[in-house]
Design an enzyme around this catalytic site. Structure first.
Site, PDB file in Angstrom:
ATOM      1  N   LEU A   1      30.416  62.539  20.610  1.00 59.71           N
ATOM      2  CA  LEU A   1      31.327  61.542  21.172  1.00 59.71           C
ATOM      3  C   LEU A   1      32.680  62.170  21.516  1.00 59.71           C
ATOM      4  CD1 LEU A   1      30.275  58.810  18.603  1.00 59.71           C
ATOM      5  CD2 LEU A   1      29.950  58.654  21.086  1.00 59.71           C
ATOM      6  N   PRO A   2      33.469  61.505  22.352  1.00 58.17           N
ATOM      7  CA  PRO A   2      34.721  62.130  22.806  1.00 58.17           C
ATOM      8  C   PRO A   2      35.686  62.513  21.677  1.00 58.17           C
ATOM      9  CG  PRO A   2      34.142  60.302  24.248  1.00 58.17           C
ATOM     10  CD  PRO A   2      33.170  60.260  23.104  1.00 58.17           C
TER      11      PRO A   2
ATOM     12  N   LYS B   1      36.469  75.137  16.047  1.00 59.37           N
ATOM     13  CA  LYS B   1      36.188  74.736  17.432  1.00 59.37           C
ATOM     14  C   LYS B   1      37.492  74.498  18.206  1.00 59.37           C
ATOM     15  CE  LYS B   1      34.571  72.970  21.185  1.00 59.37           C
ATOM     16  NZ  LYS B   1      34.021  73.789  22.247  1.00 59.37           N
TER      17      LYS B   1
ATOM     18  N   LYS C   1      42.887  67.081  24.205  1.00 62.20           N
ATOM     19  CA  LYS C   1      42.617  66.629  22.831  1.00 62.20           C
ATOM     20  C   LYS C   1      42.411  67.835  21.905  1.00 62.20           C
ATOM     21  CE  LYS C   1      38.466  66.266  21.946  1.00 62.20           C
ATOM     22  NZ  LYS C   1      37.043  66.210  21.669  1.00 62.20           N
TER      23      LYS C   1
HETATM   24  P1  NAD Z   1      31.385  62.687  27.854  1.00 59.85           P
HETATM   25  O1  NAD Z   1      32.599  61.882  28.086  1.00 59.85           O
HETATM   26  O2  NAD Z   1      30.631  63.215  29.028  1.00 59.85           O
HETATM   27  O3  NAD Z   1      30.341  61.853  26.961  1.00 59.85           O
HETATM   28  C1  NAD Z   1      30.709  61.030  25.904  1.00 59.85           C
HETATM   29  C2  NAD Z   1      29.653  59.925  25.808  1.00 59.85           C
HETATM   30  O4  NAD Z   1      29.973  59.097  24.683  1.00 59.85           O
HETATM   31  C3  NAD Z   1      29.624  58.997  27.032  1.00 59.85           C
HETATM   32  O5  NAD Z   1      28.302  58.864  27.505  1.00 59.85           O
HETATM   33  C4  NAD Z   1      30.183  57.679  26.509  1.00 59.85           C
HETATM   34  O6  NAD Z   1      29.644  56.538  27.170  1.00 59.85           O
HETATM   35  C5  NAD Z   1      29.750  57.757  25.060  1.00 59.85           C
HETATM   36  N1  NAD Z   1      30.515  56.893  24.166  1.00 59.85           N
HETATM   37  C6  NAD Z   1      31.863  56.712  24.120  1.00 59.85           C
HETATM   38  N2  NAD Z   1      32.178  55.843  23.150  1.00 59.85           N
HETATM   39  C7  NAD Z   1      31.020  55.477  22.565  1.00 59.85           C
HETATM   40  C8  NAD Z   1      30.699  54.612  21.489  1.00 59.85           C
HETATM   41  N3  NAD Z   1      31.637  53.938  20.813  1.00 59.85           N
HETATM   42  N4  NAD Z   1      29.397  54.465  21.142  1.00 59.85           N
HETATM   43  C9  NAD Z   1      28.413  55.126  21.814  1.00 59.85           C
HETATM   44  N5  NAD Z   1      28.660  55.957  22.845  1.00 59.85           N
HETATM   45  C10 NAD Z   1      29.954  56.125  23.211  1.00 59.85           C
HETATM   46  O7  NAD Z   1      31.830  63.862  26.881  1.00 59.85           O
HETATM   47  P2  NAD Z   1      31.117  65.287  26.679  1.00 59.85           P
HETATM   48  O8  NAD Z   1      31.668  66.242  27.685  1.00 59.85           O
HETATM   49  O9  NAD Z   1      29.666  65.101  26.511  1.00 59.85           O
HETATM   50  O10 NAD Z   1      31.776  65.696  25.276  1.00 59.85           O
HETATM   51  C11 NAD Z   1      31.377  65.111  24.038  1.00 59.85           C
HETATM   52  C12 NAD Z   1      32.048  65.880  22.907  1.00 59.85           C
HETATM   53  O11 NAD Z   1      31.654  67.252  22.978  1.00 59.85           O
HETATM   54  C13 NAD Z   1      33.578  65.897  22.974  1.00 59.85           C
HETATM   55  O12 NAD Z   1      34.095  65.853  21.683  1.00 59.85           O
HETATM   56  C14 NAD Z   1      33.897  67.221  23.658  1.00 59.85           C
HETATM   57  O13 NAD Z   1      35.186  67.670  23.342  1.00 59.85           O
HETATM   58  C15 NAD Z   1      32.790  68.092  23.118  1.00 59.85           C
HETATM   59  N6  NAD Z   1      32.372  69.238  23.951  1.00 59.85           N
HETATM   60  C16 NAD Z   1      32.210  69.103  25.306  1.00 59.85           C
HETATM   61  C17 NAD Z   1      31.791  70.221  26.049  1.00 59.85           C
HETATM   62  C18 NAD Z   1      31.584  70.138  27.558  1.00 59.85           C
HETATM   63  O14 NAD Z   1      31.452  71.192  28.191  1.00 59.85           O
HETATM   64  N7  NAD Z   1      31.526  68.957  28.165  1.00 59.85           N
HETATM   65  C19 NAD Z   1      31.541  71.441  25.419  1.00 59.85           C
HETATM   66  C20 NAD Z   1      31.687  71.520  24.032  1.00 59.85           C
HETATM   67  C21 NAD Z   1      32.116  70.402  23.298  1.00 59.85           C
END
Ligand code: NAD
Length: 308
Positions: free
Chosen positions: A72-73, A178, A247
Site C-alpha cells: 500500500l502507499p 528501504k 514520502k
Molecule cells: P500504487 O499507488 O500503484 O498502488 C497502491 C494500491 O493500493 C492502489 O491500487 C490503491 O487503490 C490501493 N489502495 C490504497 N488504499 C487502499 C486501501 N485502504 N485498501 C486497499 N487498497 C488500497 O503504488 P505502488 O507503486 O504499487 O507502490 C506501493 C508501495 O510500494 C508504496 O509504499 C511504494 O512506495 C512501494 N514501492 C513502489 C515501487 C514502484 O516502483 N512503484 C517500488 C518499490 C516500492
C-alpha cells in the site's frame, strides 16, 4: 495431497503498480490467493485472471489467510487496513504472519507489530526494491525485518517475488533500510539530471552523455535504467510515483532527525523533490522530477544541435 493444499492461502492487499505484478508471481508459485483493493474493478479483474477469491473487507481477507501481505502507499493506510473499520487486525488467525511489503515508516511499523503480537499474530516488514519491471519477473530485492521464526514463515512466499532477500535486523529495520536506499536513489537521479542539463547547455549530446556515464564512474541506477528509457524519451512512465518518492525521502529524513544525524545533502535532496511535487501537483511519475530541474536550470535537456 496436492501441492496447493500444503501451502497457506495468501491474502494480498494493494493491487497497484507493484502489487498487481507481485501477486501474479505468488499465484505462479502455486499459492491460493484472496485479494483486496479499494479499486474494486481492478481487484475483480485480477481475481478473475488469477482464479483468486475477492475479499470484501480487510477483515474478510484476514480470516481466511495464514499469510497476509500489504503493498500500500503509506504506513497510515496500512494502519487503517489493520485497525480501522472492518480492519484485518481483529480477524487475523492466531499464528498468522502479516508481511508489510510497502515502503513504510519504521516507528509506525514497530507500533503496529506490537498491537498485532497482542492478538497472537506476527508482523514483519519486507519492503522491496527493483520497480515494476523486476516485480513482473520475480526479481525484486527484498529487505526483511523480523525474527527467525517470522522469517521462516515468510520466506517461501517471499521467494516467489524476489531473487535476493537480505535480513536487516529487528522489525522496522527493513523499512529504515528501504527509505535510505531511496534517498540514495533520489540523490543519484538529481545529480545525474543536473549533469545532463549542464552538459547539454555546453553542447554535449544527452544520449552520448548517458552512454559515457554508464561506461564510467558516474554510472548509477538512474543513468542505467531511467534517463534514456523515461527521461530522454519523454515517456515519464517508470511506474513509481513522485509522491511515493517524496514520502520515502521524508521517512529517511525522519530517521536522520531521530538519530540526530546531520544530513545537509539529504535535506537539500528532500527540498528539491518536494519542490517538484508542489510545482507539478499530485499523481506524477517520479521521473518527471526532471521537469523541475529543467525549470531551475532555465532550459530543457535536449540533444545537441546536429547530435544523434
Ligand atoms: P500504487 O499507488 O500503484 O498502488 C497502491 C494500491 O493500493 C492502489 O491500487 C490503491 O487503490 C490501493 N489502495 C490504497 N488504499 C487502499 C486501501 N485502504 N485498501 C486497499 N487498497 C488500497 O503504488 P505502488 O507503486 O504499487 O507502490 C506501493 C508501495 O510500494 C508504496 O509504499 C511504494 O512506495 C512501494 N514501492 C513502489 C515501487 C514502484 O516502483 N512503484 C517500488 C518499490 C516500492
Amino acid at each position: 495431497m496436492s501441492e496447493q493444499t500444503l501451502k497457506p492461502t495468501v491474502g494480498f492487499i494493494g493491487l497497484g503498480a507493484m502489487g498487481s505484478a507481485m501477486v501474479k508471481r505468488i499465484a505462479e508459485g502455486g499459492y491460493r490467493l484472496k485479494v483486496l483493493d479499494v479499486d474494486t474493478e481492478r481487484a475483480g479483474r485480477l481475481a478473475r485472471e488469477l482464479g483468486a477469491s475477492l475479499a470484501a473487507t480487510p477483515a474478510d481477507l484476514a480470516q481466511d489467510c495464514a499469510v497476509v501481505i500489504t503493498m500500500l502507499p503509506t504506513s497510515a493506510i496500512v494502519e487503517d487496513v489493520l485497525f480501522g473499520t472492518n480492519g484485518a487486525g481483529d480477524a487475523l488467525q492466531p499464528g498468522a504472519i502479516f508481511i508489510e511489503m510497502s515502503s513504510g515508516a519504521p516507528a509506525q511499523t514497530v507500533e503496529m507489530a506490537t498491537r498485532i503480537t497482542k492478538r497472537g499474530a506476527t508482523l514483519a516488514d519486507a519492503p522491496v526494491s527493483g520497480g515494476v519491471a523486476r516485480a513482473r519477473v520475480g526479481d525484486l530485492a527484498i529487505m526483511f525485518g523480523g525474527s527467525d521464526e517470522a522469517y521462516a514463515q515468510a520466506e517461501p512466499v517471499l521467494r516467489t517475488m524476489g531473487s535476493s532477500i537480505v535480513r536487516t535486523g529487528a522489525i522496522g529495520s527493513a523499512h529504515a533500510m528501504k527509505a535510505l536506499n531511496n534517498l540514495v536513489s533520489a540523490g543519484g537521479f538529481l545529480i545525474g539530471a543536473e549533469a545532463l542539463l549542464i552538459g547539454t547547455r555546453f553542447g554535449l549530446d544527452a544520449e552520448t552523455m548517458v552512454d559515457v556515464l554508464n561506461a564510467s564512474t558516474g554510472m548509477n541506477n538512474s543513468t542505467q535504467k531511467k534517463f534514456k528509457q523515461f527521461v530522454l524519451s519523454r515517456k515519464f512512465d517508470a511506474g513509481f510515483g513522485l509522491d511515493l518518492m517524496v514520502k520515502d525521502i521524508g521517512i529517511a529524513l525522519g530517521i536522520a532527525d531521530k538519530t540526530e544525524t546531520g544530513a545537509p545533502f539529504a535535506a537539500l535532496c528532500r527540498q528539491l523533490w518536494s519542490g517538484a511535487q508542489k510545482h507539478l501537483g499530485p499523481g506524477h511519475d517520479h521521473t518527471e522530477m526532471v521537469k523541475f530541474s529543467e525549470l531551475l536550470a532555465g532550459s530543457p535537456i535536449t540533444p545537441a544541435a546536429g547530435g544523434k
